[in-house]
Motif scaffolding. Sequence first.
Motif, PDB file in Angstrom:
ATOM      1  N   CYS A  21       0.915  -1.450   0.112  1.00 14.25           N
ATOM      2  CA  CYS A  21      -0.040   0.000   0.080  1.00 14.25           C
ATOM      3  C   CYS A  21       0.998   1.207  -0.012  1.00 14.25           C
ATOM      4  O   CYS A  21       0.646   2.268  -0.774  1.00 14.25           O
ATOM      5  N   LEU A  24       2.199   1.832  -3.516  1.00 13.25           N
ATOM      6  CA  LEU A  24       1.429   2.156  -4.401  1.00 13.25           C
ATOM      7  C   LEU A  24       0.972   3.655  -4.414  1.00 13.25           C
ATOM      8  O   LEU A  24       0.794   4.689  -5.053  1.00 13.25           O
ATOM      9  N   ARG A  28       1.527   6.904  -6.818  1.00  8.99           N
ATOM     10  CA  ARG A  28       0.374   7.929  -7.251  1.00  8.99           C
ATOM     11  C   ARG A  28       1.036   9.533  -6.653  1.00  8.99           C
ATOM     12  O   ARG A  28       0.693  10.288  -7.570  1.00  8.99           O
TER      13      ARG A  28
END
Length: 78
Positions: A21, A24, A28
């Motif tokens: 997580c 990711l 972003r």
Amino acid sequence: MIAVPLLMIAVPLLIPVSMLCLLLALGRYEERMLGPAGPEEAPDASDRPRLRAVPGASPGTEPLTPRPAGSETPRQAA
């Protein structure tokens, strides 16, 4: 006493998921900071040479002559 075996099971299951997580989210964040990708450069524009003419030089002029051998400054020993 039950907390230790439960912790030994929970940690190996939660750490990889939380790291995924995090990766990711960082990806972003990077995309948001860099902004949208711009249009790519035309292929013919990159093939052109990026040379500029030297002002005052003409094709018929002679190149500068090098200094005479005796005019160089002597080097000092270190």
